[in-house]
Write a protein that holds these residues in place. Structure first.
Motif, PDB file in Angstrom:
ATOM      1  N   SER A   1      -5.762 -22.119 -18.420  1.00 43.18           N
ATOM      2  CA  SER A   1      -6.701 -21.141 -16.959  1.00 43.18           C
ATOM      3  C   SER A   1      -8.229 -22.451 -16.923  1.00 43.18           C
ATOM      4  O   SER A   1      -7.973 -23.686 -16.960  1.00 43.18           O
ATOM      5  CB  SER A   1      -7.865 -20.495 -18.404  1.00 43.18           C
ATOM      6  OG  SER A   1      -9.128 -20.623 -17.456  1.00 43.18           O
ATOM      7  N   ASP A   2      -7.467 -22.583 -15.328  1.00 45.76           N
ATOM      8  CA  ASP A   2      -8.589 -23.582 -14.229  1.00 45.76           C
ATOM      9  C   ASP A   2      -9.551 -23.409 -14.635  1.00 45.76           C
ATOM     10  O   ASP A   2     -10.345 -25.144 -14.442  1.00 45.76           O
ATOM     11  CB  ASP A   2      -7.625 -23.186 -12.575  1.00 45.76           C
ATOM     12  CG  ASP A   2      -6.194 -23.120 -12.526  1.00 45.76           C
ATOM     13  OD1 ASP A   2      -5.930 -23.817 -13.232  1.00 45.76           O
ATOM     14  OD2 ASP A   2      -5.309 -22.638 -11.591  1.00 45.76           O
ATOM     15  N   ARG A   3     -10.207 -22.709 -14.698  1.00 43.03           N
ATOM     16  CA  ARG A   3     -11.705 -22.245 -14.898  1.00 43.03           C
ATOM     17  C   ARG A   3     -12.531 -23.479 -15.972  1.00 43.03           C
ATOM     18  O   ARG A   3     -12.724 -23.953 -16.040  1.00 43.03           O
ATOM     19  CB  ARG A   3     -12.578 -21.540 -15.167  1.00 43.03           C
ATOM     20  CG  ARG A   3     -12.263 -19.992 -13.561  1.00 43.03           C
ATOM     21  CD  ARG A   3     -12.396 -18.827 -14.494  1.00 43.03           C
ATOM     22  NE  ARG A   3     -13.996 -19.142 -14.895  1.00 43.03           N
ATOM     23  CZ  ARG A   3     -14.216 -17.580 -15.759  1.00 43.03           C
ATOM     24  NH1 ARG A   3     -13.699 -16.795 -16.150  1.00 43.03           N
ATOM     25  NH2 ARG A   3     -15.930 -17.624 -16.056  1.00 43.03           N
TER      26      ARG A   3
ATOM     27  N   SER B   1     -10.059 -25.851 -17.845  1.00 45.73           N
ATOM     28  CA  SER B   1     -10.145 -26.931 -17.076  1.00 45.73           C
ATOM     29  C   SER B   1     -10.714 -28.016 -16.170  1.00 45.73           C
ATOM     30  O   SER B   1     -10.836 -28.533 -16.557  1.00 45.73           O
ATOM     31  CB  SER B   1      -8.010 -26.948 -16.504  1.00 45.73           C
ATOM     32  OG  SER B   1      -7.535 -26.512 -16.831  1.00 45.73           O
ATOM     33  N   HIS B   2     -11.125 -27.106 -15.338  1.00 48.01           N
ATOM     34  CA  HIS B   2     -12.357 -27.320 -14.700  1.00 48.01           C
ATOM     35  C   HIS B   2     -14.031 -27.981 -14.944  1.00 48.01           C
ATOM     36  O   HIS B   2     -14.486 -28.863 -14.996  1.00 48.01           O
ATOM     37  CB  HIS B   2     -12.804 -26.662 -13.496  1.00 48.01           C
ATOM     38  CG  HIS B   2     -14.369 -27.142 -12.503  1.00 48.01           C
ATOM     39  ND1 HIS B   2     -14.276 -28.118 -11.965  1.00 48.01           N
ATOM     40  CD2 HIS B   2     -15.601 -26.660 -12.873  1.00 48.01           C
ATOM     41  CE1 HIS B   2     -14.586 -28.553 -11.448  1.00 48.01           C
ATOM     42  NE2 HIS B   2     -16.218 -27.636 -12.110  1.00 48.01           N
TER      43      HIS B   2
END
Length: 207
Positions: free
Chosen positions: A169-171, A173-174
């Protein structure tokens, strides 16, 4: 163009959410109000729009209006007609509103309250919301770091990192990238150094 009022209202509500993610308070509030105006009375979409609009007030640094807006969203949710035939916003429940309010508390600088809000909402989330759980764990960890609770933040950050590795998940990771920066001043603390090492290893494996 399709003449679908529900879909149009849902898209407007999501535009408000996106504006909030982009830190644009005026757009977040204005589009949410437009969505709520279009929503059918006592509909779930009205509560969705009000929830996203409330965060816009927090971004405006107006805690009183944000509090009133979240109370309004809860009232709409409590009095809405159950409509299983509508596919839009079925994920909205009390825990979702609470986790958004915790996000707003963080934007207002209430980091201890935000961390507690994330923790409470996470404990009430359905088991299937794995990615969202990772995002909210990351946000809880960031709030704890800003509140000076570095070791607890690092521990919860490791939980979020495990979900990020499972889901990609990029979210999440952010949120972990924000946590990494927030913990810089405690990098020599053993728990914090463990988190930073694990995050670096995960990034290198992705590269």
């Amino acid at each position: 163009m399709a003449g679908d009022d529900e879909l149009t209202t849902y898209i407007l509500a999501r535009r408000s959410q996106l504006a909030g993610d982009m830190k644009d308070p005026i757009e977040a509030v204005d589009v949410a109000e437009a969505a709520e105006d279009r929503a059918a009375p006592r509909s779930r979409l009205a509560a969705v729009a009000a929830t996203y609009g409330a965060h816009g007030h927090a971004l405006r640094k107006d805690p009183l209006m944000a509090q009133r807006a979240y109370e309004h969203a809860r009232e709409l949710h409590a009095t809405m007609d159950p409509d299983p035939s509508s596919p839009w916003g079925v994920w909205l429940d009390g825990a979702y509103i609470d986790v958004q309010r915790a996000h707003s508390l963080a934007a207002l600088g209430g980091h201890h309250g935000a961390a507690a809000g994330f923790r409470n909402a996470i404990s009430r989330m359905p088991a299937g919301f794995h990615r969202d759980r990772g995002v909210y764990l990351g946000r809880e960890a960031v709030s704890l770091a800003h509140a000076g609770e570095a070791e607890q933040a690092a521990s919860i950050g490791l939980q979020a990192l495990a979900i990020a590795k499972e889901t990609g998940s990029d979210r999440i990771s952010h949120e972990l990238a924000q946590l990494d920066g927030a913990l810089d001043q405690w990098r020599t603390v053993p728990g914090v150094s463990d988190f930073k090492d694990a995050l670096t290893e995960a990034v290198l494996r992705q590269a």
